[in-house]
Design a protein around this motif. Structure first.
Motif, mmCIF file in Angstrom:
data_model
loop_
_atom_site.group_PDB
_atom_site.id
_atom_site.type_symbol
_atom_site.label_atom_id
_atom_site.label_comp_id
_atom_site.label_asym_id
_atom_site.label_seq_id
_atom_site.Cartn_x
_atom_site.Cartn_y
_atom_site.Cartn_z
ATOM 1 N N ASP A 117 0.830 -1.210 0.000
ATOM 2 C CA ASP A 117 0.000 0.000 0.000
ATOM 3 C C ASP A 117 0.868 1.265 0.000
ATOM 4 O OD1 ASP A 117 -2.278 -1.595 0.014
ATOM 5 O OD2 ASP A 117 -2.564 -1.436 2.190
ATOM 6 N N PHE A 118 1.961 1.223 0.751
ATOM 7 C CA PHE A 118 2.874 2.373 0.795
ATOM 8 C C PHE A 118 3.467 2.643 -0.580
ATOM 9 C CE2 PHE A 118 7.081 4.254 1.360
ATOM 10 C CZ PHE A 118 6.770 5.375 2.117
ATOM 11 N N VAL A 119 3.915 1.596 -1.263
ATOM 12 C CA VAL A 119 4.524 1.774 -2.590
ATOM 13 C C VAL A 119 3.475 2.233 -3.605
ATOM 14 C CG1 VAL A 119 5.717 0.614 -4.494
ATOM 15 C CG2 VAL A 119 6.403 0.164 -2.130
ATOM 16 N N ILE A 120 2.279 1.675 -3.541
ATOM 17 C CA ILE A 120 1.219 2.098 -4.457
ATOM 18 C C ILE A 120 0.872 3.575 -4.226
ATOM 19 C CG2 ILE A 120 -1.245 1.808 -4.981
ATOM 20 C CD1 ILE A 120 -0.788 -1.239 -4.730
ATOM 21 N N ALA A 121 0.896 4.009 -2.980
ATOM 22 C CA ALA A 121 0.625 5.410 -2.662
ATOM 23 C C ALA A 121 1.781 6.331 -3.062
ATOM 24 C CB ALA A 121 0.324 5.571 -1.176
ATOM 25 N N HIS A 122 2.981 5.759 -3.198
ATOM 26 C CA HIS A 122 4.184 6.524 -3.568
ATOM 27 C C HIS A 122 4.857 5.837 -4.762
ATOM 28 C CE1 HIS A 122 3.502 7.253 0.762
ATOM 29 N NE2 HIS A 122 3.823 8.496 0.448
ATOM 30 N N PRO A 123 4.250 5.868 -5.933
ATOM 31 C CA PRO A 123 4.781 5.106 -7.075
ATOM 32 C C PRO A 123 6.178 5.526 -7.527
ATOM 33 C CG PRO A 123 2.931 6.490 -7.750
ATOM 34 C CD PRO A 123 3.035 6.592 -6.267
ATOM 35 N N SER A 124 6.622 6.695 -7.112
ATOM 36 C CA SER A 124 7.966 7.130 -7.515
ATOM 37 C C SER A 124 9.062 6.252 -6.905
ATOM 38 C CB SER A 124 8.194 8.584 -7.113
ATOM 39 O OG SER A 124 8.097 8.721 -5.702
ATOM 40 N N ILE A 125 8.754 5.496 -5.858
ATOM 41 C CA ILE A 125 9.774 4.632 -5.238
ATOM 42 C C ILE A 125 9.731 3.193 -5.770
ATOM 43 C CG2 ILE A 125 10.005 5.984 -3.126
ATOM 44 C CD1 ILE A 125 8.174 3.992 -1.741
ATOM 45 N N LEU A 126 8.816 2.940 -6.694
ATOM 46 C CA LEU A 126 8.701 1.587 -7.231
ATOM 47 C C LEU A 126 9.991 1.130 -7.910
ATOM 48 C CD1 LEU A 126 6.973 -0.917 -7.692
ATOM 49 C CD2 LEU A 126 6.064 0.198 -9.745
ATOM 50 N N LYS A 127 10.633 2.033 -8.643
ATOM 51 C CA LYS A 127 11.884 1.665 -9.321
ATOM 52 C C LYS A 127 12.948 1.232 -8.307
ATOM 53 C CE LYS A 127 14.625 2.876 -13.259
ATOM 54 N NZ LYS A 127 13.905 2.123 -14.243
ATOM 55 N N HIS A 165 16.903 -8.880 -0.572
ATOM 56 C CA HIS A 165 16.218 -8.631 -1.849
ATOM 57 C C HIS A 165 14.902 -9.403 -1.952
ATOM 58 C CE1 HIS A 165 17.965 -12.413 -3.306
ATOM 59 N NE2 HIS A 165 17.163 -12.325 -4.345
ATOM 60 N N HIS A 166 14.807 -10.526 -1.254
ATOM 61 C CA HIS A 166 13.563 -11.310 -1.302
ATOM 62 C C HIS A 166 12.390 -10.539 -0.709
ATOM 63 C CE1 HIS A 166 15.102 -12.157 2.749
ATOM 64 N NE2 HIS A 166 13.841 -12.436 3.080
ATOM 65 N N LYS A 167 12.658 -9.657 0.239
ATOM 66 C CA LYS A 167 11.585 -8.875 0.848
ATOM 67 C C LYS A 167 10.993 -7.890 -0.161
ATOM 68 C CE LYS A 167 13.202 -9.487 5.538
ATOM 69 N NZ LYS A 167 13.519 -8.867 6.818
ATOM 70 N N ALA A 168 11.825 -7.404 -1.047
ATOM 71 C CA ALA A 168 11.316 -6.543 -2.120
ATOM 72 C C ALA A 168 10.421 -7.357 -3.054
ATOM 73 C CB ALA A 168 12.481 -5.919 -2.884
ATOM 74 N N TRP A 169 10.785 -8.615 -3.300
ATOM 75 C CA TRP A 169 9.938 -9.492 -4.130
ATOM 76 C C TRP A 169 8.599 -9.746 -3.456
ATOM 77 C CZ3 TRP A 169 10.142 -10.178 -9.037
ATOM 78 C CH2 TRP A 169 11.360 -10.112 -9.701
ATOM 79 N N TRP A 170 8.592 -9.857 -2.141
ATOM 80 C CA TRP A 170 7.330 -10.059 -1.419
ATOM 81 C C TRP A 170 6.357 -8.919 -1.721
ATOM 82 C CZ3 TRP A 170 9.304 -11.181 4.249
ATOM 83 C CH2 TRP A 170 9.894 -12.448 4.297
ATOM 84 N N VAL A 171 6.879 -7.701 -1.755
ATOM 85 C CA VAL A 171 6.039 -6.534 -2.036
ATOM 86 C C VAL A 171 5.672 -6.482 -3.517
ATOM 87 C CG1 VAL A 171 5.915 -4.013 -1.924
ATOM 88 C CG2 VAL A 171 7.050 -5.279 -0.082
ATOM 89 N N LEU A 172 6.639 -6.759 -4.375
ATOM 90 C CA LEU A 172 6.375 -6.728 -5.822
ATOM 91 C C LEU A 172 5.284 -7.715 -6.228
ATOM 92 C CD1 LEU A 172 9.891 -6.345 -7.466
ATOM 93 C CD2 LEU A 172 7.964 -4.732 -7.546
ATOM 94 N N GLU A 173 5.269 -8.886 -5.632
ATOM 95 C CA GLU A 173 4.244 -9.862 -6.015
ATOM 96 C C GLU A 173 2.848 -9.356 -5.673
ATOM 97 O OE1 GLU A 173 3.470 -13.766 -4.111
ATOM 98 O OE2 GLU A 173 4.809 -13.061 -2.531
ATOM 99 N N LEU A 174 2.717 -8.641 -4.558
ATOM 100 C CA LEU A 174 1.409 -8.103 -4.176
ATOM 101 C C LEU A 174 1.009 -6.935 -5.073
ATOM 102 C CD1 LEU A 174 1.723 -8.308 -0.288
ATOM 103 C CD2 LEU A 174 0.558 -9.893 -1.833
ATOM 104 N N ALA A 177 1.986 -6.661 -8.210
ATOM 105 C CA ALA A 177 1.641 -7.300 -9.495
ATOM 106 C C ALA A 177 0.242 -7.894 -9.445
ATOM 107 C CB ALA A 177 2.670 -8.375 -9.842
ATOM 108 N N GLU A 178 -0.136 -8.424 -8.313
ATOM 109 C CA GLU A 178 -1.463 -9.018 -8.173
ATOM 110 C C GLU A 178 -2.560 -7.951 -8.219
ATOM 111 O OE1 GLU A 178 -3.581 -12.276 -5.281
ATOM 112 O OE2 GLU A 178 -2.154 -10.907 -4.354
ATOM 113 N N GLU A 179 -2.282 -6.807 -7.623
ATOM 114 C CA GLU A 179 -3.313 -5.783 -7.472
ATOM 115 C C GLU A 179 -3.304 -4.733 -8.587
ATOM 116 O OE1 GLU A 179 -4.200 -2.515 -4.103
ATOM 117 O OE2 GLU A 179 -4.148 -4.595 -3.402
ATOM 118 N N GLN A 180 -2.115 -4.256 -8.962
ATOM 119 C CA GLN A 180 -2.003 -3.183 -9.960
ATOM 120 C C GLN A 180 -0.798 -3.421 -10.852
ATOM 121 O OE1 GLN A 180 -2.422 0.889 -8.721
ATOM 122 N NE2 GLN A 180 -3.823 0.372 -7.073
ATOM 123 N N ILE A 181 -0.863 -4.451 -11.632
ATOM 124 C CA ILE A 181 0.282 -4.860 -12.448
ATOM 125 C C ILE A 181 0.750 -3.769 -13.406
ATOM 126 C CG2 ILE A 181 -1.040 -5.954 -14.306
ATOM 127 C CD1 ILE A 181 1.212 -8.222 -14.030
#
Length: 177
Positions: free
Chosen positions: A24-34, A48-57, A59-63
């Motif tokens: 939710d934090f990353v979706i609210a602040h898309p500039s930090i997605l990169k 790095h796996h923790k970043a994948w945990w967030v990326l998978e969610l 991708a599921e919600e707003q690919i």
């Protein structure tokens, strides 16, 4: 990388609420997605796996948020090999392969196909194999040779695997008929 954001990511716990809060934090602040994607692809970082945990969610919600960085992800997906990162990375691949909102280029498709086939035939955990076979099934609708390859691999590996693998393989083999 922004140190505050990095500390936020490395403090993520495996439980769903922690991962959802960060999604939710990353979706609210898309500039930090990169930055999140770069961390996910940095296999030298033990978190790095923790970043994948967030990326998978995400991708599921707003690919569609991944669209600007799909080339970066596809070009580096072959580097992902730690057990903790492979499962969420394979799930992101599945979401990309199944997406109706994103059209992958032929090169991007080729890289996903190659990596998913690798995960499927290598000794990975069942979840990564299941997501890989689902991604390959979706990509096989455009590239029929994949369905033949998938049928062959699943038929050969069917016996002697875990019940979860057998259930996923059975589902895909049923769809392939």
């Amino acid at each position: 990388m922004n140190p505050e954001f990095y500390n936020r990511i490395i403090s993520i716990k495996a439980h769903r609420q922690s991962r959802d809060d960060n999604k939710d934090f990353v979706i609210a602040h898309p500039s930090i997605l990169k930055e999140l994607i770069q961390l996910a692809l940095n296999t030298k970082d033990k978190n790095h796996h923790k970043a994948w945990w967030v990326l998978e969610l995400i991708a599921e919600e707003q690919i569609e948020l991944l669209l600007p960085d799909i080339d970066l992800m596809c070009n580096n997906i072959q580097k992902i090999c730690s057990d903790q990162a492979v499962r969420p990375a394979s799930r992101v691949c599945m979401f990309l392969a199944q997406s109706k909102k994103i059209t992958l280029s032929p090169i991007q498709e080729e890289k996903l196909i190659e990596r998913c086939l690798d995960w499927l035939i290598q000794p990975e955990r069942v979840a990564a194999k299941a997501y890989s076979m689902r991604a390959l099934y979706s990509l096989g609708k455009k590239h029929p040779w994949i369905h033949e390859e998938l049928r062959m691999i699943l038929s050969q590996d069917y016996k002697g695997n875990s019940p979860a693998y057998i259930a996923a393989a059975k589902d895909i083999l049923r769809r392939l008929k």
